[in-house]
Design a protein around this motif. Structure first.
Motif, PDB file in Angstrom:
ATOM      1  N   GLN A 120     -22.642  -2.194 149.052  1.00 47.63           N
ATOM      2  CA  GLN A 120     -21.347  -2.444 148.425  1.00 47.63           C
ATOM      3  C   GLN A 120     -21.025  -1.243 147.546  1.00 47.63           C
ATOM      4  N   ALA A 121     -19.748  -1.048 147.244  1.00 49.39           N
ATOM      5  CA  ALA A 121     -19.318   0.089 146.438  1.00 49.39           C
ATOM      6  C   ALA A 121     -18.854  -0.393 145.064  1.00 49.39           C
ATOM      7  N   GLY A 122     -18.707   0.555 144.152  1.00 48.29           N
ATOM      8  CA  GLY A 122     -18.174   0.208 142.835  1.00 48.29           C
ATOM      9  C   GLY A 122     -18.923   0.905 141.733  1.00 48.29           C
ATOM     10  N   PRO A 123     -18.401   0.805 140.493  1.00 47.91           N
ATOM     11  CA  PRO A 123     -18.973   1.544 139.361  1.00 47.91           C
ATOM     12  C   PRO A 123     -20.447   1.218 139.098  1.00 47.91           C
ATOM     13  N   PHE A 124     -20.825  -0.052 139.200  1.00 46.42           N
ATOM     14  CA  PHE A 124     -22.236  -0.411 138.978  1.00 46.42           C
ATOM     15  C   PHE A 124     -23.128   0.372 139.925  1.00 46.42           C
ATOM     16  N   TYR A 125     -22.792   0.377 141.207  1.00 44.25           N
ATOM     17  CA  TYR A 125     -23.604   1.065 142.216  1.00 44.25           C
ATOM     18  C   TYR A 125     -23.595   2.576 141.993  1.00 44.25           C
ATOM     19  N   ASN A 126     -22.438   3.109 141.624  1.00 46.03           N
ATOM     20  CA  ASN A 126     -22.361   4.557 141.428  1.00 46.03           C
ATOM     21  C   ASN A 126     -23.238   5.002 140.262  1.00 46.03           C
ATOM     22  N   GLN A 127     -23.222   4.219 139.198  1.00 45.09           N
ATOM     23  CA  GLN A 127     -24.066   4.564 138.051  1.00 45.09           C
ATOM     24  C   GLN A 127     -25.552   4.396 138.393  1.00 45.09           C
ATOM     25  N   LEU A 128     -25.862   3.306 139.108  1.00 48.52           N
ATOM     26  CA  LEU A 128     -27.248   3.076 139.534  1.00 48.52           C
ATOM     27  C   LEU A 128     -27.748   4.261 140.369  1.00 48.52           C
ATOM     28  N   ALA A 129     -26.918   4.678 141.331  1.00 51.48           N
ATOM     29  CA  ALA A 129     -27.311   5.799 142.202  1.00 51.48           C
ATOM     30  C   ALA A 129     -27.550   7.059 141.377  1.00 51.48           C
ATOM     31  N   ALA A 130     -26.644   7.337 140.458  1.00 51.01           N
ATOM     32  CA  ALA A 130     -26.775   8.544 139.638  1.00 51.01           C
ATOM     33  C   ALA A 130     -28.042   8.490 138.792  1.00 51.01           C
ATOM     34  N   TYR A 131     -28.338   7.304 138.248  1.00 51.14           N
ATOM     35  CA  TYR A 131     -29.533   7.156 137.391  1.00 51.14           C
ATOM     36  C   TYR A 131     -30.817   7.339 138.209  1.00 51.14           C
ATOM     37  N   VAL A 132     -30.900   6.640 139.344  1.00 50.56           N
ATOM     38  CA  VAL A 132     -32.126   6.709 140.154  1.00 50.56           C
ATOM     39  C   VAL A 132     -32.365   8.136 140.637  1.00 50.56           C
ATOM     40  N   LYS A 133     -31.318   8.796 141.084  1.00 51.56           N
ATOM     41  CA  LYS A 133     -31.472  10.170 141.595  1.00 51.56           C
ATOM     42  C   LYS A 133     -31.846  11.130 140.467  1.00 51.56           C
ATOM     43  N   MET A 134     -31.325  10.874 139.265  1.00 48.64           N
ATOM     44  CA  MET A 134     -31.667  11.721 138.118  1.00 48.64           C
ATOM     45  C   MET A 134     -33.141  11.551 137.747  1.00 48.64           C
ATOM     46  N   LYS A 135     -33.641  10.299 137.789  1.00 43.57           N
ATOM     47  CA  LYS A 135     -35.027  10.024 137.389  1.00 43.57           C
ATOM     48  C   LYS A 135     -36.011  10.367 138.496  1.00 43.57           C
ATOM     49  N   MET A 136     -35.542  10.355 139.729  1.00 46.19           N
ATOM     50  CA  MET A 136     -36.429  10.497 140.885  1.00 46.19           C
ATOM     51  C   MET A 136     -35.695  11.402 141.880  1.00 46.19           C
ATOM     52  N   PRO A 137     -35.707  12.718 141.615  1.00 50.06           N
ATOM     53  CA  PRO A 137     -34.851  13.619 142.406  1.00 50.06           C
ATOM     54  C   PRO A 137     -35.148  13.597 143.903  1.00 50.06           C
ATOM     55  N   GLU A 138     -36.387  13.247 144.268  1.00 47.51           N
ATOM     56  CA  GLU A 138     -36.725  13.208 145.692  1.00 47.51           C
ATOM     57  C   GLU A 138     -36.159  11.966 146.384  1.00 47.51           C
ATOM     58  N   ALA A 139     -35.634  11.015 145.605  1.00 52.18           N
ATOM     59  CA  ALA A 139     -35.075   9.794 146.209  1.00 52.18           C
ATOM     60  C   ALA A 139     -33.821  10.131 147.012  1.00 52.18           C
ATOM     61  N   ILE A 140     -33.579   9.316 148.009  1.00 49.22           N
ATOM     62  CA  ILE A 140     -32.391   9.447 148.851  1.00 49.22           C
ATOM     63  C   ILE A 140     -31.474   8.266 148.538  1.00 49.22           C
ATOM     64  N   ILE A 141     -30.184   8.567 148.394  1.00 43.44           N
ATOM     65  CA  ILE A 141     -29.196   7.515 148.168  1.00 43.44           C
ATOM     66  C   ILE A 141     -28.426   7.317 149.474  1.00 43.44           C
ATOM     67  N   SER A 142     -28.346   6.067 149.917  1.00 44.06           N
ATOM     68  CA  SER A 142     -27.696   5.788 151.194  1.00 44.06           C
ATOM     69  C   SER A 142     -26.634   4.720 151.013  1.00 44.06           C
ATOM     70  N   ARG A 143     -25.416   5.003 151.506  1.00 48.94           N
ATOM     71  CA  ARG A 143     -24.338   4.006 151.482  1.00 48.94           C
ATOM     72  C   ARG A 143     -24.180   3.478 152.908  1.00 48.94           C
ATOM     73  N   ASP A 144     -24.433   2.178 153.064  1.00 48.86           N
ATOM     74  CA  ASP A 144     -24.517   1.573 154.401  1.00 48.86           C
ATOM     75  C   ASP A 144     -23.385   0.570 154.581  1.00 48.86           C
TER      76      ASP A 144
END
Lengths: 296, 296
Positions: A120-144
């Motif tokens: 799903q899309a939206g501000p919650f998901y966008n912030q979550l993605a930004a946080y996880v990628k910042m803390k774990m740069p090797e992580a991959i973010i996927s929008r399905d």
């Protein structure tokens, strides 16, 4: 924004994906790992019968049973269809769920590392993605398929008010690798930390742009008119999840030795390359765009 | 020495090990790949029902049904036990087999590369090992309980006058990787070439000493008294097949984080580390000595 009060971590949605099954056992043995002050976290073992049988599922894929219409359809009665209805009672009901966030833990045999899948899309998901990628740069973010309404999504994680999948690999079906289990724990902890910061309005400054992959469509293995496979994923592509495929690059090798080029007209990024569980449907890989998630 | 007149290449002894299944299809489509002037080569798909079910086996492991006494026991009646009796008719009978050499094609989820497994000893095997290792230096030679008489071996390949296993990996169950399939073809071709040279007394000069691994015993995952697993293979050991384990090296990590050291008193070499198919028996890995095969 409304706070996240209840989080459910689900393991064993697929019975032969061992990381999530053992992760929730570890969480049950040591609940402090998943407790945070501002919300409650529960765990659920979704498909124990499939685990006992050492199979992905008994009758049908549990992670394809969560469309709102299917949950309401009394004619869908097999084990996983029944189990989905029970889980909908426990964590849902979908559309008005008592669970604010479902984190569904999965493995892949593909070389995808630690991947956060959002449907799903939206501000919650966008912030979550930004946080996880910042803390774990090797992580991959996927929008399905996050353009689809939740009710039309069949995935378990769409049962909650919010929901994500933690997908880690490569790991053979029916195997538990310590390194892959640690990736799962790491990403799950970052998600829980994010929720705590989100609830308490304590989020740090987040990157304005976060790299992500947007699912386009899947492609099938070469087959003849009888549905028999004529070839396999090309060795140049094997294990190269997220690496660009250019028009004309070889993507399949037929059993007679012929190489088959990619016939698309622009660069795409593959995921779930040669995933064992998708052989039933002869799926060779998913193709994605590389995109940026932008914070306001 | 007696010539090798008939060779049988067997694929799909385990239904979810795809390399051998697709290899024999390629051989059937292009028989020149396995033909040599001095002998006949046939192919056999050993367990097609397990392949259809996408499982290792239907009722019991086909590759454990070939003890001479079991083949003669009319009370062993399940699918694989029945199939073993049929294959014994086709390629055997064991002890007086019409097949001079059985080559049984297998996959492992462990990081074992291309491995030639021999379950009997003698000059033919020693020369074969020396030839394969000379032609394919990355190949691993494994001697697996070759002190046992053939009649007491349960493995399919012991059905022939001679028999070997070609074991390649790592490959997830129910996946076909091009690179792993190519390893299998390469090793099988070297074996067939060796037989041709052996038959025609044209063998080149072979190395006097060939490195090999001798199976000692298997070790189990840590379990409690109820048989539940308490831990997993340590990440330092994962994928390190054939790398030395020294006394005191960590080999398991318990789910509570405790590391468990290897309690043996000398260096050993692991194989089949974290092999998916061995979880049924909670086997963690096999331990081996490193040895030399000496030619006279």
């Amino acid at each position: 924004m409304t706070n996240i009060a209840k989080v459910a971590i689900v393991g064993g949605t697929h019975g032969n994906e061992f990381s999530g099954i053992y992760a929730i056992r570890q969480y049950q043995a040591n609940p402090a790992l998943i407790q945070r002050p501002s919300f409650e976290t529960s765990t659920l073992f979704a498909n124990p019968e499939a685990f006992k049988a050492n199979k992905r599922y008994i009758h049908s894929d549990l992670n394809r049973q969560f469309k709102t219409a299917d949950l309401a359809n009394p004619d869908l009665t097999n084990y996983e269809q029944s189990r989905a209805k029970v889980i909908n009672e426990l964590l849902g009901p979908k559309g008005n769920a008592k669970t604010d966030l479902v984190i569904d833990l999965h493995n892949t045999t593909s070389n995808m590392g630690a991947c956060l899948i959002m449907t799903q899309a939206g501000p919650f998901y966008n912030q979550l993605a930004a946080y996880v990628k910042m803390k774990m740069p090797e992580a991959i973010i996927s929008r399905d398929e996050d353009h689809l309404a939740a009710e039309d999504h069949a995935l378990m994680c769409t049962l909650g008010r919010y929901g994500v999948i933690v997908e880690v690999g490569p790991q053979s079906q029916s195997v538990l690798r310590q390194d892959v289990l640690e990736q799962m724990h790491q990403m799950t902890a970052h998600i829980l930390d994010f929720v705590e910061l989100y609830n308490t309005q304590s989020l740090p400054a987040l990157p304005k742009r976060t790299e992500a992959y947007l699912y386009l469509h899947s492609i099938k293995l070469p087959m003849n008119e009888k549905g028999e496979r004529l070839g396999m994923v090309h060795k140049n592509v094997q294990d190269k999840d997220y690496h660009p495929i250019h028009p004309g690059d070889p993507i399949f090798t037929l059993f007679d030795g012929t190489e088959v080029p990619y016939d698309g007209d622009r660069v795409v990024y593959p995921t779930f390359i040669n995933e064992a569980a998708y052989y039933d449907n002869n799926l060779a890989m998913s193709l994605n765009d590389k995109i940026w998630i932008e914070l306001e």
